[in-house]
Design an enzyme around this catalytic site. Structure first.
Site, PDB file in Angstrom:
ATOM      1  N   SER B 289      32.223  31.819  70.956  1.00 42.13           N
ATOM      2  CA  SER B 289      33.300  32.638  70.387  1.00 42.13           C
ATOM      3  C   SER B 289      34.093  31.843  69.369  1.00 42.13           C
ATOM      4  O   SER B 289      34.315  30.632  69.541  1.00 42.13           O
ATOM      5  CB  SER B 289      34.237  33.105  71.500  1.00 42.13           C
ATOM      6  OG  SER B 289      35.383  33.705  70.936  1.00 42.13           O
ATOM      7  N   TYR B 302      38.937  32.683  79.218  1.00 45.87           N
ATOM      8  CA  TYR B 302      37.767  33.003  78.385  1.00 45.87           C
ATOM      9  C   TYR B 302      37.471  31.867  77.404  1.00 45.87           C
ATOM     10  O   TYR B 302      36.335  31.420  77.275  1.00 45.87           O
ATOM     11  CB  TYR B 302      38.056  34.309  77.633  1.00 45.87           C
ATOM     12  CG  TYR B 302      37.034  34.705  76.610  1.00 45.87           C
ATOM     13  CD1 TYR B 302      35.825  35.277  76.991  1.00 45.87           C
ATOM     14  CD2 TYR B 302      37.275  34.515  75.246  1.00 45.87           C
ATOM     15  CE1 TYR B 302      34.884  35.643  76.042  1.00 45.87           C
ATOM     16  CE2 TYR B 302      36.346  34.885  74.290  1.00 45.87           C
ATOM     17  CZ  TYR B 302      35.155  35.449  74.694  1.00 45.87           C
ATOM     18  OH  TYR B 302      34.228  35.821  73.748  1.00 45.87           O
TER      19      TYR B 302
END
Lengths: 76, 395
Positions: B289, B302
């Site tokens: 990400s 996350y």
């Protein structure tokens, strides 16, 4: 309603014809949209809609859609 | 190209060639040997041969052809040759050139070949003995040829998600057969299977809870039973990213993300590695990400897990590279998928406006990079994190 009022403000601040402002207008395609006029735009929008645009939002309003979303949030 | 191990004593290869006047002209042009016995009919008629005789080395040059193209083929180093020219060769003669393996010298990787040339009347016109060293190439064929073979198989984890589905379809277009993993959405998995099959590829849908090692093992075994091999793993599983303020974070928020991103990746690699090692080839692709490089508030669990995934990618890429397994990562910016449907429109607009390429990433953008990482075009790439963010972060 807000949509057409924003277009009128942008047209006046950037000194371009009203019909040249559309949903895709942004700092990328409006030559007159420089940093100085951006501040004028913020002041003009605040005056037109009677709102105070938070400082952290000022830098984000770089296209018509973002201005419209922000103004709609502020005038609720 | 035959490897030394593939070559057997007694093995034979054959080549045919009809000698033409043009062959002689070219040979004269190349070597400068314009001996009138070869090129002048009048002169030849005054000799016991009566007609021009083809240069002996012209015929013998086809021994070079058979060694260089057939036995052993590309990379052969022909370093010794004895020759006896037994009968004259004429224009129009149909030559049969043969090479037969007489002996192998394992230590030096050298083969000895009996080389013979017969004419159309089965007369032996030239004979000799060749010695050839079989050279191994630096790039073993197993590492490239196999991935181009039509039976390539890819396992896509989270195949029914936005990125997963785009990846399944892209890899099918690239020629892969697909194992479409899904967690809950069987109907969508079956629809994707139908689309893959319409592209002329085979597909198998497998349900699995990828946080359970046993279920992963079962899935991999089922995939291998059906296809016989799994060349590529694209781990595209994702869950909704919860927004949790710092003061509300608990360790379980982290373990949930670690189970999905780290534990499942490790288990999948451990289940797939034996088969890939056996093949000497495998591709593992993880999804990272942009948030790991450009963090935002409330996503700590996350972001921490995706950062750890880069560590897992690099460390295992290093360890498994000598076995032929490449592990890489794609780290996209905000992708417009069902998973991000709840992200406020304003955030999406702002992200697009702040992106030099002025839009959000599409699932197809991610699938395109996965396609590259799955292909042989990226065979020299491992441990890499490809940042796919429209120019938001540049290294």
């Amino acid at each position: 309603m807000n949509n057409s009022r924003i277009k009128q403000v942008m047209s006046a601040v950037f000194e371009v014809p009203l019909d040249s402002i559309n949903e895709n207008s942004s700092t990328d395609n409006l030559e007159n949209w420089d940093s100085l006029r951006h501040l004028n735009l913020i002041l003009a929008l605040e005056e037109e809609f009677g709102v105070s645009i938070p400082d952290e939002e000022v830098g984000n309003l770089v296209n018509f859609k973002l201005i419209e979303l922000t103004i709609n949030e502020l005038v609720k | 190209m035959k490897t030394y191990a593939e070559i057997q004593v007694g093995q034979k290869e054959t080549l045919h060639h009809i000698i033409t006047s043009e062959d002689i002209s070219k040979f004269v042009e190349l070597t400068g040997d314009d001996n009138r016995l070869h090129v002048d009919e009048k002169f030849a008629s005054t000799t016991p041969f009566k007609k021009p005789v083809v240069h002996g080395m012209l015929g013998a040059s086809f021994i070079s052809t058979i060694i260089g193209t057939k036995l052993p083929g590309d990379g052969a180093l022909w370093f010794s040759q004895s020759l006896e020219f037994l009968l004259p060769v004429r224009v129009g003669d149909e030559l049969t050139i043969t090479a037969e393996v007489l002996k192998k010298h394992d230590k030096e990787q050298i083969i000895e070949l009996k080389t013979e040339i017969h004419n159309q009347n089965k007369q032996l016109v030239t004979k000799g003995l060749a010695k050839v060293k079989v050279i191994a190439t630096e790039k073993p064929e197993t590492q490239t040829a196999k991935i181009e073979a039509p039976q390539r198989v890819a396992l896509v984890i989270g195949g029914t998600g936005g990125i997963g589905m785009a990846t399944c379809l892209q890899l099918a277009k690239d020629g892969f057969d697909l194992i479409v993993h899904y967690n809950k959405n069987k109907e969508k998995a079956e629809a994707i299977k139908t689309q893959i099959e319409s592209l002329g590829r085979k597909a198998l849908c497998i349900q699995s809870n990828i946080t359970d090692d046993k279920e992963i093992q079962h899935m991999v075994e089922k995939g291998l039973r059906n296809f016989g091999r799994i060349d590529v793993l694209a781990h595209c599983a994702a869950s909704v990213i919860p927004n949790i303020k710092f003061q509300d974070l608990t360790w379980s928020d982290y373990t949930k993300q670690f189970e999905l991103n780290i534990k499942s990746s490790l288990s999948l690699i451990q289940a797939l590695a034996p088969g890939m090692i056996q093949e000497g080839y495998g591709k593992i692709i993880h999804i990272g990400s942009l948030a790991a490089d450009k963090p935002n508030a409330d996503w700590s669990a996350y972001i921490t897990a995706k950062s750890a995934l880069e560590g897992l990618t690099k460390s295992l890429a290093f360890e498994l590279a000598p076995k032929g397994i490449r592990i890489n990562m794609v780290s996209p910016s905000l992708v417009s998928t069902e998973l991000t449907a709840d992200v406020p429109e304003k955030i999406k607009l702002m992200t697009a406006a702040q992106t030099p390429l002025r839009r959000l990433a599409l699932a197809e953008d991610v699938a395109g990079v996965i396609s590259f990482l799955a292909s042989s075009k990226s065979d020299f790439l491992t441990g890499e994190n490809i940042r796919l963010n429209g120019g938001q972060i540049m290294y």
